[in-house]
Design an enzyme around this catalytic site. Structure first.
Site, PDB file in Angstrom:
ATOM      1  N   LYS A  43       0.815  -1.215   0.000  1.00 36.97           N
ATOM      2  CA  LYS A  43       0.000   0.000   0.000  1.00 36.97           C
ATOM      3  C   LYS A  43       0.849   1.265   0.000  1.00 36.97           C
ATOM      4  O   LYS A  43       0.509   2.243  -0.661  1.00 36.97           O
ATOM      5  CB  LYS A  43      -0.955   0.008   1.191  1.00 36.97           C
ATOM      6  CG  LYS A  43      -0.312   0.262   2.545  1.00 36.97           C
ATOM      7  CD  LYS A  43      -1.337   0.356   3.640  1.00 36.97           C
ATOM      8  CE  LYS A  43      -0.691   0.621   4.985  1.00 36.97           C
ATOM      9  NZ  LYS A  43       0.032   1.899   5.045  1.00 36.97           N
ATOM     10  N   THR A  44       1.960   1.273   0.748  1.00 42.37           N
ATOM     11  CA  THR A  44       2.803   2.467   0.779  1.00 42.37           C
ATOM     12  C   THR A  44       3.407   2.722  -0.596  1.00 42.37           C
ATOM     13  O   THR A  44       3.501   3.873  -1.056  1.00 42.37           O
ATOM     14  CB  THR A  44       3.926   2.317   1.830  1.00 42.37           C
ATOM     15  OG1 THR A  44       3.334   2.037   3.103  1.00 42.37           O
ATOM     16  CG2 THR A  44       4.749   3.591   1.925  1.00 42.37           C
ATOM     17  N   ASP A 230      -3.925   7.702   4.119  1.00 44.39           N
ATOM     18  CA  ASP A 230      -3.391   6.382   4.460  1.00 44.39           C
ATOM     19  C   ASP A 230      -4.127   5.834   5.686  1.00 44.39           C
ATOM     20  O   ASP A 230      -4.654   6.595   6.498  1.00 44.39           O
ATOM     21  CB  ASP A 230      -1.893   6.516   4.758  1.00 44.39           C
ATOM     22  CG  ASP A 230      -1.197   5.167   4.874  1.00 44.39           C
ATOM     23  OD1 ASP A 230      -1.785   4.158   4.442  1.00 44.39           O
ATOM     24  OD2 ASP A 230      -0.061   5.135   5.392  1.00 44.39           O
ATOM     25  N   GLU A 231      -4.159   4.504   5.832  1.00 40.55           N
ATOM     26  CA  GLU A 231      -4.760   3.830   6.996  1.00 40.55           C
ATOM     27  C   GLU A 231      -6.180   4.341   7.269  1.00 40.55           C
ATOM     28  O   GLU A 231      -6.557   4.646   8.404  1.00 40.55           O
ATOM     29  CB  GLU A 231      -3.885   4.035   8.244  1.00 40.55           C
ATOM     30  CG  GLU A 231      -2.458   3.557   8.100  1.00 40.55           C
ATOM     31  CD  GLU A 231      -2.315   2.036   8.132  1.00 40.55           C
ATOM     32  OE1 GLU A 231      -3.341   1.342   8.074  1.00 40.55           O
ATOM     33  OE2 GLU A 231      -1.179   1.551   8.197  1.00 40.55           O
ATOM     34  N   GLN A 261      -8.141  -4.899   8.925  1.00 40.84           N
ATOM     35  CA  GLN A 261      -7.116  -4.547   9.907  1.00 40.84           C
ATOM     36  C   GLN A 261      -7.545  -3.362  10.780  1.00 40.84           C
ATOM     37  O   GLN A 261      -6.711  -2.674  11.347  1.00 40.84           O
ATOM     38  CB  GLN A 261      -5.793  -4.219   9.209  1.00 40.84           C
ATOM     39  CG  GLN A 261      -5.157  -5.410   8.506  1.00 40.84           C
ATOM     40  CD  GLN A 261      -3.761  -5.104   8.013  1.00 40.84           C
ATOM     41  OE1 GLN A 261      -2.802  -5.019   8.778  1.00 40.84           O
ATOM     42  NE2 GLN A 261      -3.628  -4.937   6.712  1.00 40.84           N
ATOM     43  N   ARG A 606       1.332 -10.984  10.220  1.00 38.48           N
ATOM     44  CA  ARG A 606       2.637 -10.354  10.499  1.00 38.48           C
ATOM     45  C   ARG A 606       3.776 -11.272  10.065  1.00 38.48           C
ATOM     46  O   ARG A 606       4.920 -10.836   9.942  1.00 38.48           O
ATOM     47  CB  ARG A 606       2.808 -10.067  12.000  1.00 38.48           C
ATOM     48  CG  ARG A 606       1.849  -9.083  12.656  1.00 38.48           C
ATOM     49  CD  ARG A 606       1.688  -7.810  11.884  1.00 38.48           C
ATOM     50  NE  ARG A 606       0.579  -7.901  10.958  1.00 38.48           N
ATOM     51  CZ  ARG A 606       0.399  -7.085   9.917  1.00 38.48           C
ATOM     52  NH1 ARG A 606       1.276  -6.129   9.672  1.00 38.48           N
ATOM     53  NH2 ARG A 606      -0.642  -7.221   9.115  1.00 38.48           N
TER      54      ARG A 606
END
Length: 732
Positions: A43-44, A230-231, A261, A606
């Site tokens: 995503k980044t 973002d997020e 998430q 993770r």
């Protein structure tokens, strides 16, 4: 080179490394776009490439782009990556956190919301101090209605984007017999008089600015041709309102997030913001990033199947082209200590061929770290606790240990000073200073000076009375030191000192966790014969913390793990009541259950290479052994992606299905009651649902097994706990 026209020879070279979905997310520049970016899907990279695409193709000048992140670290990383991709530093982009962007807007328009442009931003401590003064000035009992509780209430309203007059009746707290709204109004007025704002105001004042000044709003809407967030799943309601105001100009808003998430509901995050994106921004394009570049297939398939059980999600399925790797290991253990021993042993094995930094233990509750910390100390493996203090560094643990230190060694002035006014006894700095002066003058310990000062007129009568009572308590506790076991001694001290009561009355979000930590400390003391042995153990732990090496195993909560990744992940404590957390379920029901499941999804994803999930059949809690059953989430993992292992026992049993958890068992005795999975268990030939006969109670069905103890529902006698030797299995 002109900074307003940033063009490389191959201006779109950044597109070459993107997959098809990532490329769509980067190049879909017109209108609202929601990028559902699963864990490890880049995503980044998409956000950075999108900014580069807007600049390189002249869709916008740098100052016409607004990019919002959640942390300063994320902002800095994004800025650096944009500069690297473009080939030079890019100046003018409005890139920062919600709060930093809010400050920038307010500094330019402060007078419109009743402030000067040099207003002060107060932190949490300052806010609590202001509210304390406000509570006292309104003649409210600050012990019954503490400032921290009011702070939590007001911050919650601000996170919801609500001014005092906008708080609905059902959201009004009964704080101080319903005075919370008036206190909220007074607090806001007081801040404006002092030309100050708290963190919630940085967004809330912007909302008021936009509402009341359409011309200012239009200017910002024209200014920001493109907005990136973002997020997005972590936004609260106030941030959502703020964004909608700005995005309704060009409507070119791109939000990147993952509804699977969203794990911060307890601090105001609203998963509904991402779920309602299409309704809030009509005509929105939804792009799913599902190719994962982090984890092997077993991990992704298990995580995807787990999260499918949530109803509140937009839906996506993670996949990878990596080789299969190892299935997720599920292991059962006798108790928490055995679980910790097993986890640490496996860490030791893995560390022989792997960097310690690539191993992480993720727990649901902070107090769970203690057993792992103690075990790592025993076997001399370095570790770090991420996202919070180590167990023995926590404030409440240090306070409790300070009491025990004074009991063990009354001359311990450092420990005595720490707790002389904790909880508050009216012994302020003036009293402590007087005790210090007497100690220095007579070259004696602080506690001796405290006793001697009672014979003088150096302190006020009220302080003298409080100090005298504390010293009487210490004399009594010291007399119990060699007659009482260490655990019982601690419980007496925490009770009689008022320390436990202090946290029970505290309404802050941290208070329940602090009480859990104190209970864990009490359970820990069961392992020590005397107070000296325990304090020596703590000293060794604290000394170990100073000797940090470059390689260390990571311990953290599941919440702290979001955004991180490791080769090897351990997920202990997957038991009903612990995970999913019973307190959360009691407070928020199905919404909490879905957030708990998202936590599980985050924990599993993770990992790059291996995941080990474990649970214990019993745990020490509140001084008693509590029987446990495996988390329902284990039953939701697909058989083909998991593998059960035996923990040195010959186990063979079943466990509950999802719909049997947290409910009173009441079923038709003729119906089948078998689970979908096999799980190791010490009892052979007896299963959950086994039909049995008892000489006294007759026919019944097994609903729970704790080694030799069986919980059985009898047709005419209800639920009974019976030793397995006293029942006969009926094979129909």
């Amino acid at each position: 080179m002109d900074k307003t026209s940033i063009i490389n020879r191959d201006k779109n070279k950044y597109l070459h490394s993107l997959n098809e979905e990532q490329r769509q997310a980067v190049c879909s520049v017109d209108g609202p776009v929601l990028v559902l970016a699963g864990a490890g899907t880049g995503k980044t990279k998409v956000l950075v490439s999108r900014i580069c695409h807007l600049l390189n193709n002249n869709h916008a000048k740098p100052w016409e782009i607004l990019a919002v992140t959640f942390t300063n670290k994320a902002s800095k990383e994004m800025n650096n990556r944009v500069s690297n991709l473009v080939g030079q530093a890019v100046e003018g982009i409005w890139l920062g956190t919600f709060h930093s962007i809010g400050v920038k807007i307010l500094r330019s328009n402060a007078e419109l919301i009743g402030l000067k442009n040099n207003f002060t931003i107060i932190d949490t401590d300052d806010q609590t101090r202001v509210l304390k003064q406000l509570i006292k000035s309104n003649n409210i009992d600050d012990k019954r209605w503490p400032a921290r509780s009011l702070s939590y209430i007001i911050n919650k309203w601000k996170d919801m984007g609500l001014l005092p007059d906008e708080v609905p009746p059902e959201s009004i707290s009964n704080f101080a017999q319903g005075k919370s709204i008036d206190l909220y109004k007074d607090y806001n007025s007081l801040l404006k008089v002092q030309n100050a704002a708290d963190f919630g105001d940085l967004i809330l004042h912007c909302i008021s600015l936009f509402k009341n000044n359409p011309d200012v709003l239009r200017d910002y809407q024209k200014k920001f041709k493109y907005i990136l967030v973002d997020e997005y799943q972590d936004t609260n309601q106030a941030q959502h309102k703020w964004l909608k105001f700005l995005a309704m100009g060009s409507k070119n808003v791109c939000c990147v997030g993952d509804d699977d998430q969203s794990i911060y509901g307890w601090r105001g995050a609203e998963v509904g913001n991402i779920l309602s994106f299409e309704r809030d921004f009509p005509g929105a394009k939804i792009i799913r990033l599902e190719k994962n570049y982090r984890s092997q297939p077993h991990i992704l398939k298990a995580a995807s199947e787990l999260i499918k059980n949530n109803k509140g999600r937009l839906g996506k399925t993670l996949w990878t082209d990596q080789e299969n790797g190892d299935p997720i290991i599920i292991s059962s253990h006798l108790d928490g200590s055995e679980e910790a021993r097993s986890v640490v042993e496996n860490c030791e094995i893995i560390s022989k061929n792997n960097n310690l930094n690539e191993i992480a233990i993720l727990v649901r509750a902070g107090y769970q770290t203690r057993e792992f910390e103690d075990r790592f100390l025993t076997v001399n493996i370095p570790y770090r606790v991420i996202g919070g203090p180590r167990f023995y560094e926590r404030r409440e643990i240090r306070d409790a240990i300070a009491y025990l230190r004074v009991i063990s060694q009354p001359n311990d002035g450092i420990a005595f000073e720490r707790i002389i006014n904790v909880p508050k006894r009216g012994l302020g700095q003036t009293t402590i200073k007087s005790i210090y002066e007497l100690s220095k003058k007579n070259n004696e310990s602080l506690i001796t000076s405290a006793q001697n000062i009672l014979l003088t007129e150096m302190i006020r009568p009220q302080a003298k009375s409080s100090l005298g009572k504390l010293l009487e308590n210490f004399n009594r506790w010291i007399s119990l030191r060699d007659q009482t076991n260490v655990r019982e001694l601690l419980e007496i001290v925490l009770d009689e000192s008022g320390y436990t009561d202090m946290w029970q009355k505290d309404k802050s979000i941290e208070a329940p966790g602090r009480l859990d930590n104190l209970m864990e400390l009490a359970d820990t003391l069961e392992n020590f014969e005397n107070l000296t042995d325990f304090l020596d153990h703590v000293s060794l732990v604290m000394e170990n913390e100073k000797n940090e090496s470059s390689q260390m195993i990571n311990i953290m909560t599941l919440h702290a793990a979001k955004g991180l990744e490791f080769d090897h992940i351990f997920l202990p404590g997957w038991e009903e009541g612990l995970f999913p957390n019973q307190r959360s379920l009691d407070e928020n029901g199905t919404l909490a259950l879905e957030e708990e499941r998202r936590l599980g999804h985050v924990g599993i994803t993770r990992a790059r290479r291996t995941v080990r999930i474990s649970f214990a059949h019993s745990r020490r809690s509140f001084g008693e052994w509590q029987n446990s059953i495996p988390s329902r989430f284990i039953d939701e993992l697909p058989d083909e992606n998991i593998s059960f292992i035996e923990d040195n026992k010959n186990f063979d049993n079943n466990f509950f299905q999802d719909n049997d958890f947290n409910q009173d068992i009441n079923f038709d005795f003729d119906q089948s009651y078998q689970s979908t999975k096999k799980i190791p268990h010490i009892m052979k030939n007896i299963f959950i649902g086994s039909k049995i006969n008892h000489d006294k109670y007759g026919i019944g069905y097994v609903i729970k097994i704790n080694y030799e103890k069986l919980d059985i529902i009898f047709e005419d006698h209800g639920k009974k706990t019976i030793i397995s030797d006293y029942v006969e299995i009926i094979n129909d």
